[in-house]
Motif scaffolding. Structure first.
Motif, PDB file in Angstrom:
ATOM      1  N   LEU A  21       0.818  -1.215   0.000  1.00  0.00           N
ATOM      2  CA  LEU A  21       0.000   0.000   0.000  1.00  0.00           C
ATOM      3  C   LEU A  21       0.850   1.263   0.000  1.00  0.00           C
ATOM      4  N   ASN A  22       1.894   1.295   0.827  1.00  0.00           N
ATOM      5  CA  ASN A  22       2.705   2.518   0.928  1.00  0.00           C
ATOM      6  C   ASN A  22       3.410   2.845  -0.387  1.00  0.00           C
ATOM      7  N   LYS A  23       3.787   1.799  -1.142  1.00  0.00           N
ATOM      8  CA  LYS A  23       4.451   2.051  -2.419  1.00  0.00           C
ATOM      9  C   LYS A  23       3.498   2.705  -3.414  1.00  0.00           C
ATOM     10  N   VAL A  24       2.261   2.227  -3.440  1.00  0.00           N
ATOM     11  CA  VAL A  24       1.281   2.816  -4.357  1.00  0.00           C
ATOM     12  C   VAL A  24       1.023   4.275  -3.985  1.00  0.00           C
ATOM     13  N   LEU A  25       0.858   4.533  -2.689  1.00  0.00           N
ATOM     14  CA  LEU A  25       0.583   5.905  -2.248  1.00  0.00           C
ATOM     15  C   LEU A  25       1.757   6.830  -2.557  1.00  0.00           C
ATOM     16  N   GLU A  26       2.973   6.332  -2.389  1.00  0.00           N
ATOM     17  CA  GLU A  26       4.151   7.144  -2.710  1.00  0.00           C
ATOM     18  C   GLU A  26       4.231   7.429  -4.213  1.00  0.00           C
ATOM     19  N   ASN A  29       1.686   9.952  -5.004  1.00  0.00           N
ATOM     20  CA  ASN A  29       2.150  11.246  -4.497  1.00  0.00           C
ATOM     21  C   ASN A  29       3.139  11.896  -5.454  1.00  0.00           C
ATOM     22  N   SER A  30       4.011  11.083  -6.058  1.00  0.00           N
ATOM     23  CA  SER A  30       4.980  11.647  -7.005  1.00  0.00           C
ATOM     24  C   SER A  30       4.282  12.225  -8.236  1.00  0.00           C
ATOM     25  N   SER A 329      17.706  15.385  -2.596  1.00  0.00           N
ATOM     26  CA  SER A 329      17.098  14.746  -1.428  1.00  0.00           C
ATOM     27  C   SER A 329      15.777  15.407  -1.046  1.00  0.00           C
ATOM     28  N   ARG A 330      15.617  16.696  -1.349  1.00  0.00           N
ATOM     29  CA  ARG A 330      14.366  17.389  -1.036  1.00  0.00           C
ATOM     30  C   ARG A 330      13.206  16.773  -1.804  1.00  0.00           C
ATOM     31  N   ILE A 331      13.454  16.454  -3.075  1.00  0.00           N
ATOM     32  CA  ILE A 331      12.424  15.847  -3.915  1.00  0.00           C
ATOM     33  C   ILE A 331      12.015  14.490  -3.365  1.00  0.00           C
ATOM     34  N   PHE A 336       8.026  10.797  -0.337  1.00  0.00           N
ATOM     35  CA  PHE A 336       7.748   9.878   0.755  1.00  0.00           C
ATOM     36  C   PHE A 336       6.831  10.455   1.829  1.00  0.00           C
ATOM     37  N   GLU A 337       6.508  11.727   1.751  1.00  0.00           N
ATOM     38  CA  GLU A 337       5.608  12.351   2.724  1.00  0.00           C
ATOM     39  C   GLU A 337       4.165  12.113   2.286  1.00  0.00           C
TER      40      GLU A 337
END
Length: 339
Positions: A21-26, A29-30, A329-331, A336-337
């Protein structure tokens, strides 16, 4: 012609099958972080045990994004048919296919990339990727063979040379780093779905055979998770090698029938396909540990068939083009947020 105010410029298809799930959401998000581009998101689930649509929809609504479609499937059909069934729902002028765990690189990527394709009249293009492995405490960038190995050839005007590299040199594209015009996507995904189940990258080789307008976008476009997936690097991908190779050979047979009247080109391509069919166990990334005498004898056979192909293959092994490891790293933090 640039994008208009009401036009969806890019449709991003996120193909899922029993994902984390977290991978899909990330990944979503991108896409949402993309600026100055009107976009559509299609999440196409290929018969997962749990499609997690409620969580995706909640996340999208929380972010205030409404141009999305959630497509479920009662059974698993394979990667290519999962993408192909999205064609009726795609509204964007350009199509971006992506998998969970892969991320569009920075906030201007989709806008700048699509505008560049529009300006240059291209129907298909490939960019560069950062390769990474996921770790418990984050991720680790890795240097790996970056494909295509000779991307600048794609920006030359010599169509025969471009076709030579893609078909005879087998300098294949990284599908995760590709952007395609919508009608072109629909045409070639529907062709390849009858030839393969998982290897959607075969569509780029068929397109090369047809000489469609394509090019190399000389910027980083994605973070690519290189340790998962059926075509991934390392031992996790080995069990899929024979399946993908069967699809590759079947696609080659299709291309042979489709090639134009350049008899010399067709003869060389046929020789390479024949050699590869007999030497499917030789993978550049997996030469270590194999019988060196056996490998050399097979390479000698290839040399007498297509000398320049042999030189190209050796050069690609000894002096490969590798992915970069420097990244903003900011990107990455923004991707990931997801809370």
């Amino acid at each position: 012609m640039s994008q208009t105010d009401n036009e969806i410029f890019v449709t991003v298809i996120v193909a899922t099958y029993n994902p984390q799930l977290n991978k899909v959401l990330e990944t979503i998000n991108s896409i949402l972080l993309q600026e100055d581009v009107k976009k559509q998101i299609i999440i196409a689930d290929d018969g997962s045990k749990a499609n997690n649509f409620a969580q995706y929809e909640s996340f999208l609504k929380k972010k205030g994004f409404t141009d999305y479609k959630l497509l479920s499937s009662s059974k698993n059909q394979g990667t290519i048919r999962n993408f192909a069934r999205c064609t009726k729902e795609c509204k964007g002028r350009y199509i971006k296919m992506i998998s969970p765990g892969d991320y569009i690189y920075d906030s201007s990527t989709l806008h700048d990339w699509a505008e560049w394709m529009e300006k240059n009249g291209l129907l298909m293009s490939v960019g560069d990727a950062f390769y990474y492995e996921r770790k418990n405490d984050g991720y680790k960038l890795i240097k790996e063979h970056s494909f295509p190995q000779a991307p600048k050839v794609l920006n030359q005007s010599n169509e025969r040379k471009k076709k030579y590299y893609q078909l005879i040199y087998n300098d294949y594209w990284l599908g995760a780093a590709t952007l395609i015009e919508r009608e072109t996507f629909e045409k070639y995904i529907n062709i390849v779905k009858d030839l393969a189940v998982y290897g959607e990258d075969n569509m780029y080789r068929i397109a090369a055979c047809d000489g469609i307008r394509r090019g190399y976008y000389q910027k980083q476009v994605v973070m690519y998770e290189a340790d998962t997936g059926v075509s991934s690097l390392g031992d996790k991908g080995n069990k899929w090698h024979s399946t993908l190779m069967d699809e590759w050979i079947k696609t080659n047979e299709f291309i042979l029938k489709r090639l134009d009247v350049d008899k010399d080109f067709k003869r060389k391509f046929e020789k390479f396909v024949c050699w590869k069919r007999q030497n499917v166990d030789i993978r550049e990334a997996k030469i270590a540990g194999k019988n060196l005498t056996k490998i050399v004898s097979r390479v000698v056979v290839l040399y007498f068939c297509i000398p320049d192909m042999t030189v190209w293959s050796v050069r690609r092994v000894l002096f490969p083009r590798r992915s970069k490891i420097n990244i903003n790293s900011r990107i990455v933090c923004n991707i990931f947020e997801i809370e």
